[in-house]
Scaffold this active site. Structure first.
Site, PDB file in Angstrom:
ATOM      1  CE1 TYR B  17      -3.567   2.506   0.546  1.00 28.18           C
ATOM      2  CE2 TYR B  17      -3.123   2.524   2.898  1.00 28.18           C
ATOM      3  CZ  TYR B  17      -3.822   2.997   1.815  1.00 28.18           C
ATOM      4  OH  TYR B  17      -4.783   3.951   2.008  1.00 28.18           O
ATOM      5  CE1 TYR B 171      -6.086  -3.536   8.263  1.00 30.00           C
ATOM      6  CE2 TYR B 171      -7.012  -1.381   7.745  1.00 30.00           C
ATOM      7  CZ  TYR B 171      -5.978  -2.151   8.221  1.00 30.00           C
ATOM      8  OH  TYR B 171      -4.840  -1.558   8.661  1.00 30.00           O
ATOM      9  CG  HIS B 172     -11.059   0.267   7.219  1.00 25.09           C
ATOM     10  ND1 HIS B 172     -11.451  -0.539   6.169  1.00 25.09           N
ATOM     11  CD2 HIS B 172     -10.010   0.986   6.775  1.00 25.09           C
ATOM     12  CE1 HIS B 172     -10.674  -0.303   5.137  1.00 25.09           C
ATOM     13  NE2 HIS B 172      -9.788   0.607   5.471  1.00 25.09           N
ATOM     14  CE  LYS B 540      -8.858  12.966  14.652  1.00 23.89           C
ATOM     15  NZ  LYS B 540      -7.457  12.473  14.668  1.00 23.89           N
ATOM     16  CG  ASP B 544      -5.911  12.370  11.595  1.00 21.14           C
ATOM     17  OD1 ASP B 544      -6.041  11.272  11.026  1.00 21.14           O
ATOM     18  OD2 ASP B 544      -5.428  12.503  12.730  1.00 21.14           O
ATOM     19  CG  HIS B 546      -5.767   7.894  12.098  1.00 21.76           C
ATOM     20  ND1 HIS B 546      -5.252   8.595  11.046  1.00 21.76           N
ATOM     21  CD2 HIS B 546      -5.478   6.591  11.872  1.00 21.76           C
ATOM     22  CE1 HIS B 546      -4.666   7.744  10.211  1.00 21.76           C
ATOM     23  NE2 HIS B 546      -4.793   6.518  10.690  1.00 21.76           N
TER      24      HIS B 546
HETATM   25  C1  B12 Z   1      -5.942   2.284  13.596  1.00 21.86           C
HETATM   26  C2  B12 Z   1      -5.292   2.995  12.446  1.00 21.86           C
HETATM   27  C3  B12 Z   1      -6.107   3.348  11.389  1.00 21.86           C
HETATM   28  C4  B12 Z   1      -7.610   3.126  11.387  1.00 21.86           C
HETATM   29  C5  B12 Z   1      -8.279   4.291  12.143  1.00 21.86           C
HETATM   30  C6  B12 Z   1      -9.549   3.927  12.846  1.00 21.86           C
HETATM   31  C7  B12 Z   1     -10.034   5.070  13.669  1.00 21.86           C
HETATM   32  N1  B12 Z   1     -11.306   5.390  13.552  1.00 21.86           N
HETATM   33  O1  B12 Z   1      -9.295   5.674  14.423  1.00 21.86           O
HETATM   34  C8  B12 Z   1      -7.876   3.089   9.880  1.00 21.86           C
HETATM   35  C9  B12 Z   1      -7.710   1.698   9.399  1.00 21.86           C
HETATM   36  C10 B12 Z   1      -9.242   3.615   9.463  1.00 21.86           C
HETATM   37  C11 B12 Z   1      -6.727   3.933   9.367  1.00 21.86           C
HETATM   38  C12 B12 Z   1      -6.750   4.558   8.160  1.00 21.86           C
HETATM   39  C13 B12 Z   1      -5.701   5.314   7.640  1.00 21.86           C
HETATM   40  N2  B12 Z   1      -4.475   5.423   8.171  1.00 21.86           N
HETATM   41 CO1  B12 Z   1      -4.025   4.727   9.902  1.00 21.86          CO
HETATM   42  N3  B12 Z   1      -3.377   3.934  11.447  1.00 21.86           N
HETATM   43  C14 B12 Z   1      -3.910   3.278  12.442  1.00 21.86           C
HETATM   44  C15 B12 Z   1      -2.866   2.794  13.447  1.00 21.86           C
HETATM   45  C16 B12 Z   1      -2.569   1.353  13.119  1.00 21.86           C
HETATM   46  C17 B12 Z   1      -3.229   2.882  14.923  1.00 21.86           C
HETATM   47  C18 B12 Z   1      -3.779   4.200  15.401  1.00 21.86           C
HETATM   48  C19 B12 Z   1      -4.656   3.996  16.614  1.00 21.86           C
HETATM   49  O2  B12 Z   1      -5.864   4.061  16.527  1.00 21.86           O
HETATM   50  N4  B12 Z   1      -4.066   3.639  17.770  1.00 21.86           N
HETATM   51  C20 B12 Z   1      -4.816   3.421  19.006  1.00 21.86           C
HETATM   52  C21 B12 Z   1      -5.053   4.741  19.699  1.00 21.86           C
HETATM   53  C22 B12 Z   1      -5.752   4.555  21.017  1.00 21.86           C
HETATM   54  O3  B12 Z   1      -3.803   5.287  19.888  1.00 21.86           O
HETATM   55  P1  B12 Z   1      -3.368   6.765  19.477  1.00 21.86           P
HETATM   56  O4  B12 Z   1      -4.333   7.407  18.571  1.00 21.86           O
HETATM   57  O5  B12 Z   1      -1.962   6.780  19.119  1.00 21.86           O
HETATM   58  O6  B12 Z   1      -3.574   7.518  20.874  1.00 21.86           O
HETATM   59  C23 B12 Z   1      -2.726   7.302  21.969  1.00 21.86           C
HETATM   60  C24 B12 Z   1      -1.648   8.367  22.090  1.00 21.86           C
HETATM   61  O7  B12 Z   1      -1.135   8.780  20.852  1.00 21.86           O
HETATM   62  C25 B12 Z   1      -2.326   9.454  22.836  1.00 21.86           C
HETATM   63  N5  B12 Z   1      -3.189  10.387  22.161  1.00 21.86           N
HETATM   64  C26 B12 Z   1      -3.639  10.451  20.902  1.00 21.86           C
HETATM   65  N6  B12 Z   1      -4.444  11.500  20.723  1.00 21.86           N
HETATM   66  C27 B12 Z   1      -4.538  12.142  21.877  1.00 21.86           C
HETATM   67  C28 B12 Z   1      -5.222  13.287  22.254  1.00 21.86           C
HETATM   68  C29 B12 Z   1      -5.143  13.730  23.555  1.00 21.86           C
HETATM   69  C30 B12 Z   1      -5.901  14.925  23.974  1.00 21.86           C
HETATM   70  C31 B12 Z   1      -4.338  13.030  24.478  1.00 21.86           C
HETATM   71  C32 B12 Z   1      -4.231  13.487  25.861  1.00 21.86           C
HETATM   72  C33 B12 Z   1      -3.639  11.895  24.102  1.00 21.86           C
HETATM   73  C34 B12 Z   1      -3.741  11.448  22.803  1.00 21.86           C
HETATM   74  O8  B12 Z   1      -3.109   8.736  23.739  1.00 21.86           O
HETATM   75  C35 B12 Z   1      -3.554   7.492  23.204  1.00 21.86           C
HETATM   76  C36 B12 Z   1      -3.409   6.456  24.250  1.00 21.86           C
HETATM   77  O9  B12 Z   1      -2.249   5.747  24.166  1.00 21.86           O
HETATM   78  C37 B12 Z   1      -1.658   3.721  13.117  1.00 21.86           C
HETATM   79  C38 B12 Z   1      -0.289   3.119  13.358  1.00 21.86           C
HETATM   80  C39 B12 Z   1      -0.040   2.843  14.808  1.00 21.86           C
HETATM   81  N7  B12 Z   1       0.147   1.593  15.162  1.00 21.86           N
HETATM   82  O10 B12 Z   1      -0.072   3.757  15.604  1.00 21.86           O
HETATM   83  C40 B12 Z   1      -1.890   4.024  11.628  1.00 21.86           C
HETATM   84  C41 B12 Z   1      -1.467   5.389  11.016  1.00 21.86           C
HETATM   85  C42 B12 Z   1      -1.779   6.469  12.017  1.00 21.86           C
HETATM   86  N8  B12 Z   1      -2.303   5.506   9.823  1.00 21.86           N
HETATM   87  C43 B12 Z   1      -1.700   6.090   8.882  1.00 21.86           C
HETATM   88  C44 B12 Z   1      -2.292   6.373   7.618  1.00 21.86           C
HETATM   89  C45 B12 Z   1      -1.390   6.988   6.566  1.00 21.86           C
HETATM   90  C46 B12 Z   1      -3.646   6.108   7.356  1.00 21.86           C
HETATM   91  C47 B12 Z   1      -4.406   6.536   6.082  1.00 21.86           C
HETATM   92  C48 B12 Z   1      -4.324   8.028   5.921  1.00 21.86           C
HETATM   93  C49 B12 Z   1      -3.892   5.799   4.842  1.00 21.86           C
HETATM   94  C50 B12 Z   1      -4.392   6.376   3.555  1.00 21.86           C
HETATM   95  N9  B12 Z   1      -3.531   6.957   2.775  1.00 21.86           N
HETATM   96  O11 B12 Z   1      -5.550   6.287   3.257  1.00 21.86           O
HETATM   97  C51 B12 Z   1      -5.844   6.011   6.353  1.00 21.86           C
HETATM   98  C52 B12 Z   1      -6.909   7.094   6.280  1.00 21.86           C
HETATM   99  C53 B12 Z   1      -7.418   7.589   7.581  1.00 21.86           C
HETATM  100  C54 B12 Z   1      -7.973   8.976   7.602  1.00 21.86           C
HETATM  101  N10 B12 Z   1      -9.217   9.189   7.216  1.00 21.86           N
HETATM  102  O12 B12 Z   1      -7.325   9.895   8.001  1.00 21.86           O
HETATM  103  C55 B12 Z   1      -0.273   6.431   9.236  1.00 21.86           C
HETATM  104  C56 B12 Z   1      -0.046   7.926   9.474  1.00 21.86           C
HETATM  105  C57 B12 Z   1       1.311   8.350   8.912  1.00 21.86           C
HETATM  106  C58 B12 Z   1       1.885   9.620   9.426  1.00 21.86           C
HETATM  107  N11 B12 Z   1       1.397  10.222  10.478  1.00 21.86           N
HETATM  108  O13 B12 Z   1       2.846  10.051   8.861  1.00 21.86           O
HETATM  109  C59 B12 Z   1      -0.014   5.501  10.425  1.00 21.86           C
HETATM  110  C60 B12 Z   1       1.011   6.015  11.422  1.00 21.86           C
HETATM  111  C61 B12 Z   1       0.439   4.131   9.875  1.00 21.86           C
HETATM  112  C62 B12 Z   1       1.692   4.221   9.055  1.00 21.86           C
HETATM  113  N12 B12 Z   1       2.852   4.007   9.632  1.00 21.86           N
HETATM  114  O14 B12 Z   1       1.623   4.488   7.881  1.00 21.86           O
HETATM  115  N13 B12 Z   1      -5.716   3.931  10.206  1.00 21.86           N
END
Ligand code: B12
Ligand SMILES: Nc1nc2c(ncn2[C@@H]2O[C@H](COP(=O)(O)OP(=O)(O)O)[C@@H](O)[C@H]2O)c(=O)[nH]1
Ligand SMILES: [Mg+2]
Lengths: 349, 672
Positions: B17, B171-172, B540, B544, B546
């Site tokens: 991808y 998947y999603h 948000k 984005d 996510h």
């Molecule tokens: C799940 C996921 C998705 C899901 C999202 C589902 C959803 N509704 O959230 C799906 C499959 C839909 C998706 C799609 C895409 N994704 Co995505 N996704 C991920 C993934 C695997 C995990 C993110 C996640 O949800 N983690 C779980 C949550 C709980 O964790 P978190 O958000 O990080 O939050 C934690 C901390 O960061 C913090 N935090 C976060 N926000 C906040 C806010 C506050 C106030 C506070 C206090 C704390 C806090 O606290 C949380 C607790 O630990 C990441 C990679 C990874 N493993 O991190 C890629 C990732 C974020 N995705 C990515 C990409 C590119 C996409 C797409 C844009 C791809 C595309 N070209 O189409 C698409 C489109 C999404 C869009 N519309 O924007 C990239 C982003 C790249 C970048 N930043 O440079 C990543 C990093 C993967 C990669 N390496 O390529 N994705």
């Protein structure tokens, strides 16, 4: 001491009357603030805002109904109409809080439905948690809605219609609208409960769902009892759909019609006075309990005072409060009330 | 009949991808990938393209070319497939709300190159339902979205017969926290809704309907519990076979086969000790390949550095090589189905099928998937499941190696490089794309463009299939934003429920003093010291989608006593600052995973300052590299959280302290 300094209430009032958003926001924060010095400041702010306007201008609209009925969506649709007519709108969206033992937190999720994405300087939305106050609407809603009334042409208060909140909303809004969910148990419960006496306007939303909505509308029309109610108001039942934008204009017109009716029949002033005293009653009850309220002459007595003296509700509250305090003190000098008065300060770590 | 086959099976389609910066840069990447043995293309589009905005739209600012390739018009599409023969390529496009448009550009390009559209093969993801639930690149309300899906199906079945017009996605859902049963149920409900809609359109003769059913393929996830996942895929196949027969009367078993592609789980891939992700990815791939009867048709794998940022070409190569080792070195493809006849597997499959059927019936009784999306039911279920998952990680019940156990590690040589071990999109790409688009606009025939767009609007209003008029638009040089806006004017826009209004979880009260009860006391006492209950805005900004992190932070904050305002994804910095002002919040928490955090956070800070809200503390979370976190701190951001900060209780305690500090109170410190 907390760092945030309190605003100058007179200056803030001027800015609120000018419609400055930052001032409205600051004023609302102040009204919400429970620290003793903030409460003094808030009282002064409200005093300088108060005036004739609170008795005969603007329009306070209360919207209630079961969760998910589409209250916020309808408010959004109505705002569109008001804004097209060039009128500014303030919204107080009240959501339930979780129980205190569960942390008392709240999710305030109405903005997303009420606001369409565009930037609009003539619309201001404040969400508020009801904070479990006597199971009904938070006491802050009264002064907050008055503050908004000083700045906006229309003030809408959305509350989730469960139990006491439905009764409270009748003590706040000039015009109360109940939004029914087609074919839902909540609505049937509502029809049975007797509080059907409260709303001035009924909306059965989601008429796009068809038969169920029509059936609910006719049930409401049938059960809305007419005795004891204002004779020359017809309690309209509107079939609408917020999402399909159906029936909205006609529905919306009912609000203006009701407001004009209140003005024409000279009901508005009395209604507003009653609402102001309801707030005074609520405050007194919170502070002095039922006994205190009785000593102050009960709700009827307070209403009479407010009407006769044509004084404002804050002055009236202060007057009664002082009176009660002195009475309590003379009976029981080392009073627990004295301590209560300062109890807020102990929290200032 | 357990047997070694005389002939090895054909391996699945292997994809990576990818896409970034510009059509040109992505084309170069694709051609190198093909040279490395990749057998199909999988196009990642940038967010403006996915949400129907032109590169020069204010909403696209900072997002152009970031997470995928920007495609603004047919010349971009041409450049993306430069020297790639369309009739021989199998192209998968992860595109949804604007799927009809990207397909129109692809078909238009084929026509321009003199290629018969009948020879085109590939996939448009085009499952807009799951966009409302997880992926976030929706534009129009559910009704028109279903109609767009139906239009592309009706069109391709007749004119581009080798195309997979839609990939129903589970998947999603898993990436948003869904359990296997939820994945099965909601994906199958979506498939039924799509097929029902196509049927209702009346464009397909009843006799040809089985061909439509055959064209429906799926895009599935496989998580680390690989035995269960393997069973899930067998369950999918069995329910689909049955459903297509009973509900759609498809007699030919070949047309009832459950065809699916896979990307393995990324949600479980970790930022700490990222090398462990390789094991996870390989095990997850086993789930979708082990059982011949339920084997994936196409696989794409995430890279080891998934949780750090975008993969570099080398990272993607490593992922591709994992597939190749499994397909070409192991003996996997030499056997028939190795799980047939296992009572353990059969029992698990049965259990999953029963669970899924129950939930399918539940959704159907609520009026089907669309009604259950509009009411917020499904989103709430997903947020709830994700909450349970995070709680289990916090408590240690769910072990994540290197995250909540076995944290000690030697220094990793993998992350030592100077590039932060991630790919960075070309920062000049946005301006380049804007210049290209503006030049393109001057070169086209305006009258043609206007006529083509009018044709599109007429079709949208009349109910006529929009594909033919979209292809005319493509050939006339219409831009992505023009196509999107024309349909916005007819269909309107939509914001789905956020799902965070789930019932509060009271397992943690019951008199027990734990971190949550301690947090509740801190939040309450800080609120009364400041004068009113603590109010938090979770924002948000940008395009984005996510939402997971924002949702879970919002839910947890509510649980510990905050009053929380969260308006969902895709808001502008102005909208966020305005909400902060109107709501009088004590803190603004931004969640950004799209890589656009530097631009977006600065804009929010600027907007807050212009509203006299410089005193309101701002914190941020998401995929934020350490060096950027430092820069954000110097800009005034009070704290930055990334995936390694998995413990939400710890984050909450920290947030309370930040608020206390900003209000002249002393910090309380870490939880007991
Ligand atoms: C799940 C996921 C998705 C899901 C999202 C589902 C959803 N509704 O959230 C799906 C499959 C839909 C998706 C799609 C895409 N994704 Co995505 N996704 C991920 C993934 C695997 C995990 C993110 C996640 O949800 N983690 C779980 C949550 C709980 O964790 P978190 O958000 O990080 O939050 C934690 C901390 O960061 C913090 N935090 C976060 N926000 C906040 C806010 C506050 C106030 C506070 C206090 C704390 C806090 O606290 C949380 C607790 O630990 C990441 C990679 C990874 N493993 O991190 C890629 C990732 C974020 N995705 C990515 C990409 C590119 C996409 C797409 C844009 C791809 C595309 N070209 O189409 C698409 C489109 C999404 C869009 N519309 O924007 C990239 C982003 C790249 C970048 N930043 O440079 C990543 C990093 C993967 C990669 N390496 O390529 N994705
Ligand atoms: N079918 C239909 N759904 C509606 C209508 N109005 C609102 N809804 C939906 O009902 C749900 C609840 O709406 P909301 O305005 O948030 O209700 P509230 O809780 O009463 O404020 C949302 O999913 C709306 O999309 C309508 O007229 N028809
Ligand atoms: Mg609401």
């Amino acid at each position: 001491m907390t760092r945030t300094s309190l605003p100058d209430p007179d200056q803030l009032a001027v800015r609120i009357l000018r419609g400055e958003r930052a001032a409205v926001a600051g004023g609302l924060n102040l009204l919400d603030n429970k620290l003793a010095e903030a409460r003094n400041c808030a009282a002064r702010l409200l005093a300088s805002l108060s005036g004739e306007r609170w008795l005969n201008e603007g329009h306070l609209v209360g919207i209630t109904g079961p969760p998910g009925a589409g209250k916020s969506s309808l408010v959004c649709a109505m705002i569109r109409e008001w804004r097209l007519a060039g009128r500014s709108v303030g919204v107080l969206a009240v959501d339930p809080s979780s129980r205190p033992e569960l942390g008392g937190g709240a999710l305030l999720g109405d903005r997303i439905r009420i606001k369409n994405s565009s930037q609009d300087e003539g619309l201001f939305i404040r969400s508020l948690a009801n904070r479990n106050q006597l199971g009904g609407v938070a006491t802050e809603v009264w002064p907050m809605s008055w503050l908004m009334l000083a700045s906006f042409d229309i003030v809408v208060i959305e509350t989730v219609g469960v139990g006491q909140t439905e009764i409270d909303i009748a003590d706040i809004g000039d015009t109360v609208c109940y939004v029914a969910q087609p074919a839902s148990g909540d609505t049937i419960q509502y029809l049975k409960s007797g509080i059907i006496e409260i709303p001035d306007i009924f909306a059965v939303n989601k008429c796009d769902l068809g038969a169920a909505a029509r059936k609910t509308a006719s049930e409401i029309s049938r059960s809305a009892p007419r005795q004891d109610r204002r004779e020359d108001w017809d309690y309209p039942v509107c079939l609408v759909s917020a999402t399909m934008n159906a029936g909205i204009r006609e529905f919306h017109e009912q609000f203006d019609r009701h407001r004009k009716y209140l003005a024409r029949t000279d009901l508005l002033r009395g209604l507003r006075t009653r609402h102001q005293s309801a707030w005074v009653v609520r405050l007194l009850k919170e502070e002095f309990g039922t006994l205190g309220l009785e000593l102050a002459g009960g709700r009827a007595g307070i209403e009479r005072c407010l009407g006769d003296n044509a004084s404002n509700q804050f002055a009236e509250y202060e007057r009664i409060r002082k009176h009660l305090l002195s009475r309590f003190m003379s009976v029981n000098p080392p009073s627990s009330l004295t301590r209560k008065e300062h109890s807020d300060e102990q929290a200032t770590v | 009949m357990a047997s070694v086959q005389s002939k090895r099976d054909q391996p699945w389609l292997m994809r990576t991808y990818s896409g970034h910066s510009s059509a040109k840069a992505s084309n170069t990447l694709y051609r190198t990938n093909l040279a490395k043995g990749q057998t199909g293309l999988s196009v990642a589009f940038d967010l403006p393209t996915q949400t129907g905005y032109d590169a020069d739209s204010p909403l696209a600012k900072g997002e152009v070319g970031k997470v995928g390739v920007p495609i603004s018009h047919i010349e971009d599409m041409d450049q993306l497939f430069d020297q790639i023969p369309l009739d021989q390529m199998n192209t998968s496009m992860t595109i949804n709300a604007t799927a009809a448009w990207m397909l129109a550009l692809y078909i238009g390009l084929a026509q321009r190159r003199g290629i018969d559209p009948r020879t085109l093969s590939g996939t448009t993801q085009n499952d807009i339902i799951k966009e409302y639930l997880s992926r976030g690149t929706y534009i129009y309300p559910p009704g028109p979205s279903m109609r767009l899906i139906a239009d592309t199906i009706n069109y391709t079945v007749k004119h581009v017969p080798k195309w997979n017009p839609t990939n129903i996605c589970s998947y999603h859902l898993q990436e948003a926290g869904a359990t296997p049963v939820q994945e099965l149920a909601y994906a199958l409900c979506t498939a039924m809704a799509v097929l029902d809609r196509v049927k209702a359109s009346g464009e397909i003769e009843p006799a040809a309907f089985p061909q439509v059913v055959e064209r429906i393929s799926f895009f599935v996830n496989a998580g680390i519990r690989f035995v269960e996942e393997c069973c899930k895929l067998r369950a999918f196949g069995e329910i689909w076979e049955d459903l297509t027969l009973t509900r759609y009367k498809v007699e030919d078993p070949k047309l009832r086969r459950f065809r699916y592609g896979v990307q393995v789980n990324s949600l479980g891939l970790t930022e700490p000790q990222p090398e462990n992700n390789v094991q996870r990815i390989v095990l997850e791939m086993l789930a979708v390949t082990l059982s011949k009867r339920a084997r994936a048709r196409a696989i794409q794998l995430p890279a080891w550095n998934e949780a750090m940022g975008l993969p570099r070409p080398w990272d993607q190569q490593w992922a591709l090589r994992m597939q190749q080792v499994l397909a070409f070195e192991t003996d996997l493809l030499e056997y028939g189905d190795i799980l047939d006849g296992s009572p353990v597997i059969a029992a698990k499959v049965k259990e999953l099928i029963e669970g899924a059927r129950k939930e399918i019936d539940n959704v159907e009784s609520q009026g089907g998937i669309i009604a259950a999306i509009e009411s917020g039911y499904i989103k709430r279920e997903l947020v709830g499941s994700h909450m349970n998952r995070l709680r289990a990680i916090e408590s240690g019940d769910l072990k994540i190696i290197g995250v909540n156990c076995f944290q000690e590690t030697a220094e990793s040589p993998l992350t030592a490089g100077s590039d932060g071990a991630i790919m960075k999109a070309d920062p000049a790409a946005e301006q380049g794309q804007i210049d290209r688009l503006r030049a393109h606009r001057t070169k086209r025939n305006d009258a043609d463009v206007r006529a083509a767009l009018q044709g599109l609007v007429d079709a949208a209003k009349s109910g006529e299939n929009v594909m033919a008029s979209s292809i005319r638009c493509a050939l006339a040089g219409v831009s992505t934003g023009e196509w999107g806006d024309s349909l916005r004017a007819v269909f309107g826009e939509f914001r789905p429920p956020t799902g965070i209004d789930i019932a509060i979880d009271n397992r943690e009260v019951l008199g027990k003093k734990d971190q949550v009860t301690e947090l509740r006391e801190r939040v309450a006492s800080t609120g009364s010291a400041i004068g009113r209950p603590l109010k938090l805005l979770v924002g948000k900004p940008g395009l984005d989608g996510h939402s997971n992190g924002a949702e879970q932070v919002a839910v947890k904050a509510r649980d510990v006593g905050f009053e929380v305002v969260y308006d969902g994804i895709r808001l502008t910095p102005q909208q966020i600052a305005q909400a902060a002002q109107e709501e009088g919040v004590h803190m603004v928490g931004l969640s950004i995973l799209s890589g656009s955090h530097m631009d977006l956070v600065q804009s929010v800070l600027q907007e807050l300052r212009s509203r006299d809200l410089a005193g309101v503390p701002v914190i941020a979370g998401g995929i934020i590299p350490a060096e950027d976190a430092e820069k954000l701190a110097t800009l005034g951001v009070r704290a930055v959280y990334t995936p390694k900060d998995f413990n939400l209780n710890t984050i909450m305690a920290d947030m309370v302290d930040v608020i206390r500090e900003c209000n002249g109170l002393n910090r309380i410190g870490s939880l007991h």
